[in-house]
Scaffold this motif. Structure first.
Motif, short mmCIF file in Angstrom:
data_model
loop_
_atom_site.label_atom_id
_atom_site.label_comp_id
_atom_site.label_asym_id
_atom_site.label_seq_id
_atom_site.Cartn_x
_atom_site.Cartn_y
_atom_site.Cartn_z
N TYR A 1 -0.22 0.02 13.77
CA TYR A 1 -0.20 -0.22 12.50
C TYR A 1 -0.55 -1.55 12.45
O TYR A 1 -1.69 -2.12 11.80
CB TYR A 1 0.80 0.35 11.26
N TYR B 1 -7.94 5.43 -2.82
CA TYR B 1 -8.48 6.71 -2.02
C TYR B 1 -7.86 7.89 -2.57
O TYR B 1 -7.14 8.33 -2.78
CB TYR B 1 -8.74 6.26 -1.03
N LEU C 1 0.86 -1.72 0.33
CA LEU C 1 0.16 -0.48 0.09
C LEU C 1 0.68 1.54 0.34
O LEU C 1 2.00 1.22 0.67
CB LEU C 1 -1.06 -0.17 1.15
C1 PHB Z 1 -8.35 -0.84 1.83
O1 PHB Z 1 -7.68 -1.35 1.10
O2 PHB Z 1 -9.34 -0.35 1.01
C2 PHB Z 1 -7.71 0.06 3.01
C3 PHB Z 1 -6.39 -0.32 3.51
C4 PHB Z 1 -5.48 0.65 4.52
C5 PHB Z 1 -6.57 2.03 4.31
C6 PHB Z 1 -8.19 2.07 4.27
C7 PHB Z 1 -7.93 1.07 3.30
O3 PHB Z 1 -5.95 2.78 5.63
#
Ligand code: PHB
Ligand code: RFL
Length: 391
Positions: A384, A223, A200
């Protein structure tokens, strides 16, 4: 008049997992849900599971598909213009995390509960909780066939999310609430395209925060920070991909964002909310029914799981005549809730642009500190990747 030991309101992850854990302890429950099973299982939401969530799911026989189809991530990327840093939680002495959609967790739970013969009433309406301050609570509702229903129980658990009726059943003088709204929202999309990243990416940008997540080798989840109340109609597909490309740094050091067909889009408000205590008489609250965090810390689903992991043995003990774990539930759960509330607020305020140049400098300073100091990075990693269930 029918009777069960525990009525669970809501068949989201908290309610379904609670019914699973209670059944493993020999406690009978009935789950009530306003939506259809198909709707509940298709709702696109969270994506990241902490290691303790995975450990719990493994320990109750729910980890098989997760390990087969989910993806283990060692950490996350944090970035701001011209700089991208990988925080490797494992190298920092913390745990890995798992990418496995909430849709999949809910499907696995739904199948397991169905196979076990769990009673779940979907598509009900008019859910109302009664006499929860006494030892004889009961719940009434209108069934899918339009018939009025009543179920008496020893315990009622509100797992009905932020808009369900359970929390509102607690008399105002017996509950305290804390709330923070943020001056931004997220525009979230699901796209049929291979992710442009292996883990991510959380990106600070003067235009606003952006995040690149994923669901599988062929599905990306992304997002964008947008103003609250944003009208989706004002965001064409091209506008969304262009903004993501700018904020995520397309073209920097050869990194490219590959766009693709958008299959789902929504605007999500951001807020922090906590209601205490998480118990009133024979009513217990768990998950989003008791607390909401902004999604930037990936905590909501994990908190819901941690709540019910504490609550299931507490309810079992209460029904066996030992009230002590149930008496400790709220205080114990709230320690973790407030830690995650702080972490989610911290991640959110570090990464979202406010338009104030002073804030920009503070945020960039904080990001440099987190990426430049092992101690600062380890603190983010510990929060986290998740604190132990019993925190
Ligand atoms: C998601 O994969 O939807 C996602 C992942 C991490 C976040 C929020 C949403 O902090
Ligand atoms: P849910 O999932 O909202 O389930 C509550 C259920 O109760 C039902 N209900 C009722 N049933 C009977 N009678 C009534 N009157 C009822 N009223 C409501 C609802 O229909 C529903 O089925 O709450 P639960 O189980 O507590 O689970 C919480 C999680 O869903 C939530 O915290 C997470 O999705 C939050 N979240 C994330 N959490 C993470 O851990 N990691 C993430 O990466 C993450 N990303 C997210 C998220 C939430 C998001 N949205 C949409 C809020 C990303 C997004 C976009």
């Amino acid at each position: 008049m029918s009777r069960t030991q525990v009525v669970i309101i809501g068949a989201g992850p908290a309610g379904l997992l609670l019914s699973h854990l209670l059944a493993a302890d020999g406690v009978e429950s009935v789950v009530l849900e306003t939506r259809s099973r198909r709707y509940v299982e298709a709702r696109v939401r969270a994506g990241i599971l902490e290691s303790s969530t995975v450990g719990l799911l493994d320990s109750v026989g729910l980890g098989e598909r997760l390990h087969r189809e989910g993806h283990e991530h060692r950490g996350i990327y944090l970035q701001w213009p011209e700089e991208r840093h990988h925080l490797d939680f494992v190298d920092l002495g913390e745990s890995s995390i798992w990418l496995y959609g909430q849709t999949e967790v809910t499907r696995d739970l739904g199948r397991a509960r169905e196979a076990a013969g769990q009673q779940i009433s979907y598509e009900i309406s008019d859910t109302a909780l009664h006499d929860v301050g006494t030892d004889r609570p009961y719940v009434t509702w209108t069934g899918g066939d339009g018939r009025p229903e009543r179920l008496d129980a020893d315990v009622v658990v509100g797992c009905d999310g932020s808009f369900g009726p359970s929390r509102g059943t607690v008399p105002a003088g017996s509950q305290q609430t804390w709330e923070r709204t943020y001056p931004y929202a997220w525009l979230g999309i699901l796209a049929d395209v291979a992710p442009s990243t292996d883990e991510l990416i959380y990106a600070w940008h003067p235009d606003g925060f952006a995040m690149h997540s994923m669901r599988s080798e062929s599905v990306s989840r992304l997002y964008l920070q947008v103003p609250p109340g944003t009208d989706l109609a004002t965001w064409s597909d091209d506008r969304i991909w262009d903004a993501l490309a700018v904020r995520l740094g397309h073209g920097q050091e050869g990194w490219e964002l590959t766009p693709g067909p958008i299959t789902d889009r929504s605007v999500l408000p951001m807020r922090s909310f906590v209601a205490t205590p998480m118990r009133y008489g024979r009513l217990f609250l768990a998950g989003d029914a008791a607390h909401i965090v902004p999604p930037t810390g990936a905590k909501g689903l994990n908190l819901a799981v941690a709540d019910v992991a504490l609550l299931a043995p507490a309810v079992s003990a209460l029904l066996r005549g030992d009230p002590r774990p149930a008496e400790a539930y709220s205080d114990t759960a709230l320690r973790r809730v407030w830690r995650c509330t702080h972490f989610s607020w911290w991640m959110t305020t570090m990464l979202h642009s406010t338009g104030d140049p002073f804030d920009d400098q503070l945020q960039l300073s904080q990001l440099r500190r987190v990426c430049g100091s092992e101690h600062a990075a380890a603190e983010l990693a510990a929060n986290y990747s998740g604190l132990p269930i019993g925190l």
